[in-house]
Design a protein around this motif. Structure first.
Motif, PDB file in Angstrom:
ATOM      1  N   ALA A  38     -67.003  25.226-108.642  1.00 30.90           N
ATOM      2  CA  ALA A  38     -65.653  25.051-109.160  1.00 30.90           C
ATOM      3  C   ALA A  38     -64.691  25.887-108.326  1.00 30.90           C
ATOM      4  O   ALA A  38     -64.934  27.072-108.115  1.00 30.90           O
ATOM      5  CB  ALA A  38     -65.594  25.492-110.613  1.00 30.90           C
ATOM      6  N   PRO A  39     -63.623  25.292-107.802  1.00 32.36           N
ATOM      7  CA  PRO A  39     -62.683  26.070-106.993  1.00 32.36           C
ATOM      8  C   PRO A  39     -61.815  26.946-107.879  1.00 32.36           C
ATOM      9  O   PRO A  39     -61.705  26.728-109.076  1.00 32.36           O
ATOM     10  CB  PRO A  39     -61.847  24.990-106.309  1.00 32.36           C
ATOM     11  N   LYS A  40     -61.224  27.969-107.247  1.00 35.31           N
ATOM     12  CA  LYS A  40     -60.238  28.792-107.945  1.00 35.31           C
ATOM     13  C   LYS A  40     -59.076  27.904-108.371  1.00 35.31           C
ATOM     14  O   LYS A  40     -58.700  26.974-107.658  1.00 35.31           O
ATOM     15  CB  LYS A  40     -59.720  29.881-106.998  1.00 35.31           C
ATOM     16  N   ILE A  41     -58.533  28.212-109.523  1.00 38.87           N
ATOM     17  CA  ILE A  41     -57.403  27.418-109.998  1.00 38.87           C
ATOM     18  C   ILE A  41     -56.135  27.925-109.333  1.00 38.87           C
ATOM     19  O   ILE A  41     -55.853  29.126-109.359  1.00 38.87           O
ATOM     20  CB  ILE A  41     -57.291  27.520-111.531  1.00 38.87           C
ATOM     21  N   GLN A  42     -55.410  27.042-108.702  1.00 38.25           N
ATOM     22  CA  GLN A  42     -54.158  27.437-108.054  1.00 38.25           C
ATOM     23  C   GLN A  42     -53.028  27.370-109.077  1.00 38.25           C
ATOM     24  O   GLN A  42     -52.911  26.406-109.817  1.00 38.25           O
ATOM     25  CB  GLN A  42     -53.854  26.509-106.879  1.00 38.25           C
ATOM     26  N   LEU A  43     -52.236  28.421-109.113  1.00 34.48           N
ATOM     27  CA  LEU A  43     -51.174  28.472-110.112  1.00 34.48           C
ATOM     28  C   LEU A  43     -49.809  28.482-109.449  1.00 34.48           C
ATOM     29  O   LEU A  43     -49.620  29.071-108.391  1.00 34.48           O
ATOM     30  CB  LEU A  43     -51.309  29.744-110.948  1.00 34.48           C
ATOM     31  N   MET A  51     -48.165  32.877-118.340  1.00 44.06           N
ATOM     32  CA  MET A  51     -49.398  33.512-118.811  1.00 44.06           C
ATOM     33  C   MET A  51     -49.187  34.991-119.080  1.00 44.06           C
ATOM     34  O   MET A  51     -49.702  35.543-120.038  1.00 44.06           O
ATOM     35  CB  MET A  51     -50.496  33.366-117.757  1.00 44.06           C
ATOM     36  N   ASN A 357     -68.572  41.927-114.023  1.00 46.84           N
ATOM     37  CA  ASN A 357     -67.152  41.955-113.690  1.00 46.84           C
ATOM     38  C   ASN A 357     -66.638  43.334-113.284  1.00 46.84           C
ATOM     39  O   ASN A 357     -65.791  43.906-113.951  1.00 46.84           O
ATOM     40  CB  ASN A 357     -66.302  41.494-114.879  1.00 46.84           C
ATOM     41  N   TYR A 360     -62.810  43.640-113.191  1.00 42.01           N
ATOM     42  CA  TYR A 360     -62.096  43.850-114.451  1.00 42.01           C
ATOM     43  C   TYR A 360     -62.141  45.316-114.846  1.00 42.01           C
ATOM     44  O   TYR A 360     -61.163  45.891-115.305  1.00 42.01           O
ATOM     45  CB  TYR A 360     -62.734  43.029-115.578  1.00 42.01           C
TER      46      TYR A 360
ATOM     47  N   VAL B  49     -63.126  28.983-117.250  1.00 40.59           N
ATOM     48  CA  VAL B  49     -61.768  28.860-116.721  1.00 40.59           C
ATOM     49  C   VAL B  49     -61.169  30.234-116.457  1.00 40.59           C
ATOM     50  O   VAL B  49     -60.506  30.462-115.447  1.00 40.59           O
ATOM     51  CB  VAL B  49     -60.891  28.073-117.718  1.00 40.59           C
ATOM     52  N   ARG B  50     -61.477  31.181-117.349  1.00 43.13           N
ATOM     53  CA  ARG B  50     -60.890  32.512-117.215  1.00 43.13           C
ATOM     54  C   ARG B  50     -61.290  33.122-115.872  1.00 43.13           C
ATOM     55  O   ARG B  50     -60.471  33.718-115.172  1.00 43.13           O
ATOM     56  CB  ARG B  50     -61.383  33.369-118.370  1.00 43.13           C
ATOM     57  N   GLU B  51     -62.560  32.970-115.502  1.00 45.04           N
ATOM     58  CA  GLU B  51     -63.030  33.540-114.247  1.00 45.04           C
ATOM     59  C   GLU B  51     -62.381  32.833-113.054  1.00 45.04           C
ATOM     60  O   GLU B  51     -62.108  33.452-112.034  1.00 45.04           O
ATOM     61  CB  GLU B  51     -64.556  33.418-114.146  1.00 45.04           C
ATOM     62  N   ARG B  52     -62.134  31.536-113.214  1.00 47.75           N
ATOM     63  CA  ARG B  52     -61.574  30.786-112.081  1.00 47.75           C
ATOM     64  C   ARG B  52     -60.099  31.076-111.866  1.00 47.75           C
ATOM     65  O   ARG B  52     -59.533  30.681-110.853  1.00 47.75           O
ATOM     66  CB  ARG B  52     -61.797  29.294-112.289  1.00 47.75           C
ATOM     67  N   LEU B  53     -59.473  31.734-112.846  1.00 51.44           N
ATOM     68  CA  LEU B  53     -58.058  32.040-112.685  1.00 51.44           C
ATOM     69  C   LEU B  53     -57.840  33.266-111.813  1.00 51.44           C
ATOM     70  O   LEU B  53     -56.712  33.623-111.508  1.00 51.44           O
ATOM     71  CB  LEU B  53     -57.422  32.288-114.051  1.00 51.44           C
ATOM     72  N   GLY B  57     -56.710  35.979-114.724  1.00 49.79           N
ATOM     73  CA  GLY B  57     -57.613  35.785-115.859  1.00 49.79           C
ATOM     74  C   GLY B  57     -57.613  36.970-116.802  1.00 49.79           C
ATOM     75  O   GLY B  57     -57.962  36.844-117.975  1.00 49.79           O
TER      76      GLY B  57
END
Lengths: 584, 119
Positions: A38-43, A51, A357, A360, B49-53, B57
């Motif tokens: 899954a690619p990174k989501i581009q915002l 957000m 993580n 994080y 989805v959270r990780e992909r943001l 995220g």
């Protein structure tokens, strides 16, 4: 031919338009054995803003609600009742904003960066280490979290006001020995964490623990009280107990303890979460008292006074790291970084466990450090200043203060009532607003099957704190002996403890620690010190100590009253059954 | 022998929304104002989805609330849209929502209503 259209359909068409997309076209097509990453989501910028905005506002408003009413109350009281302008109002406003922002950062950092450590440790430690090692780590953690507690900084700043001639040992404890003082408080918390953990595992009752710890503490207090030089240390010692049980100590130690208890197959008791807070506020008192006794053995008041005089002559320009912004930055780093390094070492070296993580966690720790620094700055420039100012001005209501023209503003009796009423309302409001109290209230309501209603507990605790703070202020004004107030009250609490059931003992002794959060403590502490300064008392400590014992008493009494009411109801019920001849 | 009668509802749809922890109260309130009767909320943990943001995220809570609302097939569009707007589902990371047609459902229906409606 007339066409019929449903009004609902019409409204629907004009208001919202639904655009349908087939999920088949949206989802990637993966065929055969191919792996899909899954690619990174581009915002877009707008999305990022949307957000972040709720994320920030929710957390900001949370702290805003806790800080602003109190600050507003102090300012309004000063403006309307005392008719005094607010000195350095811009600095104080900026400081209060800094407190809010700092707390926001710190709390979020605590949740994201530090809590995962506590959880992982609690879950894996008991499985991989012996009980002795577990207890050692718990002990060290107790010391670490004490240094990280935001309110401990307030104690350090309090030391600068004390005059060395009046209270040499107190001066020494707060200045030259300040580091040792915090360490001793930390050792107290560590010891409490050990006993709390053992209590988790073996399901000990809290009552005997209270007796075992409180009675020596009281005896030692008696000894300190009878010694004319050590007398003044008493207020500090009892205040230290209230400072320790803040937003870092309680959740971290609890997370660890619950994890250990769960691994040991215990911890099913609904009460297992209680008790640590109580012990963590009694042990530091004992520790500080012992430190004071030891101090009196190794040095004399004359030596301290001579040394202080020497220091004050020597003082040239303070080094850059002793000046305000650098001082707070260093304090912030000192508070968090050692704790994190300790937790990380335990995790990596001892448990060979990896963190999920790490990004994080790093973010969380950065936030916590930043938050601590901003909070410390805000404390110095905002809350402490405001509290000190109000505390210094309130006595103008009944006595002559140089800074206030035409003081006393009111008659002695009315002015005194006003000052003590001011303290009462401050305590009541601050406690009722404390979010931790609400949470405690809910737990208690569940525990007692609704017999102890949440609102009842909240009012009982708030009333207790209010009376306590009012008593504490009265102590400073009339230069009452703190021991004369504390000893009988604690004896009464012990007496009530004997007659109370285990649940209420747990709830009552914990309720005091819960209420003294990172805003109340500095504010009340600096107010008390300002107050003491204005009426030329030797020291302004003891307000927090009073605010700790009074809620214990009020909750214990409420608990006894509820038990009595329930018992009476049962008796009534039985009697009416007997009268009807149902039970022969 | 008297046969016992039970009431079964048809034309029921299920709206399920997964949102960040703490949002459910507002959503249920909005749905109720659009005509929903009540809702069931349970907690869940979401990932993906959270990780992909990436770094953003962090602004998204991994703890979720799952809200189940039973609605009539006539209401479903309205309530669906109301929740969409209230939950700001057009923003990334805010959650997901779907509608499931249900065959039948049963709950308490006031007797006088049963009488009126079964005529």
């Amino acid at each position: 031919m007339a066409v019929e259209i449903r009004f609902g359909d019409f409204v629907h068409e004009v208001t919202l338009h639904q655009k349908c997309i087939s999920a088949n076209r949206l989802m990637p097509s993966v065929s055969g054995d191919a792996t899909y990453l899954a690619p990174k989501i581009q915002l877009r910028r707008l999305d990022a803003y949307r957000m972040i905005r709720p994320y920030v506002t929710v957390r900001f408003v949370e702290q805003l609600k806790a800080v602003v009413p109190l600050a507003l109350y102090l300012v309004l009281f000063q403006l309307l009742i005392l008719r005094q302008g607010l000195a350095e109002s811009w600095v104080i406003s900026a400081g209060i904003v800094a407190v809010i922002v700092g707390l926001m950062f710190f709390m979020e950092g605590l949740k994201v960066g530090l809590m995962p450590f506590g959880e992982v440790l609690g879950n894996t430690l008991p499985a991989k280490a012996s009980l002795r090692l577990v207890l050692l780590i718990v002990f060290l953690l107790g010391i670490g979290v004490t240094f990280a507690e935001p309110a401990i900084g307030a104690l350090r700043t309090a030391g600068q006001i004390v005059e060395v001639e009046n209270a040499p040992y107190l001066y020494a404890l707060l200045n030259g020995w300040a580091g040792t003082l915090v360490l001793v408080v930390g050792i107290g918390v560590g010891a409490a964490a050990i006993i709390g953990t053992l209590r988790f595992i073996y399901g000990w009752s809290l009552k005997p623990l209270i007796f075992i710890t409180i009675i020596p503490t009281l005896l030692l207090s008696l000894y300190l009280w009878l010694d004319p030089h050590l007398n003044s240390v008493l207020g500090l010692a009892w205040d230290c107990g209230a400072v320790t049980t803040g937003p870092v100590t309680v959740p971290l130690v609890l997370a660890l303890g619950i994890g250990i208890a769960a691994a040991a197959g215990q911890g099913q008791s609904s009460l297992s979460g209680f008790g640590i807070v109580t012990l963590a506020s009694i042990f530091p008192i004992l520790g500080v008292e012992l430190l004071a006794v030891w101090l009196s053995l190794v040095t004399t008041p004359e030596a301290i006074i001579a040394e202080a005089a020497g220091v004050s002559q020597l003082t040239t320009l303070p080094m850059w790291y002793e000046l305000s912004p650098a001082l707070e930055i260093i304090a912030g780093l000192q508070a968090i970084v050692p704790l994190v390094i300790f937790l990380y070492l335990v995790l990596r070296v001892l448990l060979k466990e990896r963190l999920h993580n790490p990004g994080y966690i790093a973010y969380g720790i950065t936030l916590a450090v930043l938050g601590m620094i901003i909070f410390n700055l805000g404390l110095t420039y905002g809350l402490a200043k405001l509290g000190g100012q109000s505390g210094g001005l309130v006595p103008a209501a009944f006595t002559n203060i140089d800074a206030v023209m035409g003081s006393p503003l009111y008659g002695t009796f009315f002015g005194l009532t006003l000052a003590i009423g001011f303290a009462w309302i401050l305590g009541f409001g601050a406690t009722l607003a404390e979010p931790a109290l609400n949470a405690l209230g809910l737990t208690v309501e569940n525990l007692t099957n609704g017999a102890f209603r949440r609102s009842l507990l909240m009012i009982a605790v708030s009333l207790g704190v209010a009376v306590g703070i009012a008593l504490g202020v009265a102590k400073i004004v009339f230069t009452l002996d703190l021991a004369l107030l504390l000893l009988p009250l604690y004896l009464l609490a012990l007496l009530l403890t004997i007659f109370s059931s285990e649940e209420f003992v747990n709830i009552a002794w914990d309720s005091a620690g819960v209420t003294t959060g990172p805003i109340t403590v500095p504010l009340v502490l600096s107010m008390g010190l300002g107050f003491g300064h204005a009426v030329a008392a030797v020291e302004g400590f003891g307000v927090l100590a009073m605010a700790s014992i009074c809620p214990i008493l009020s909750v214990l009494m409420t608990g006894l009253w509820i038990n009595w009411k329930v018992a009476r109801k049962h008796r009534h019920y039985d009697e009416s059954l007997q009268a009807e001849g149902v039970v022969s | 022998m008297k046969t016992r009668e039970i009431v079964v509802l048809t034309d029921v749809m299920l709206i399920t929304a997964v949102v960040q922890r703490g949002m459910a109260d507002d959503l249920v309130k909005a749905a109720q104002m659009a005509g929903a009767q009540g809702a069931t909320v349970h907690y869940a943990y979401g990932r993906g989805v959270r990780e992909r943001l990436g770094i953003l995220g962090l602004a998204i809570e991994a703890e979720k609330e799952v809200i189940n609302i039973l609605v009539s097939s006539e209401q479903v569009g309205r309530i669906f849209e109301r929740i969409y707007l209230e939950a700001k589902l057009d923003t990334p990371g805010m959650g997901i929502m779907w509608v499931t047609p249900l065959e039948k459902a049963a709950t308490f229906v006031p007797p006088e209503l049963v009488e009126k409606l079964s005529q």
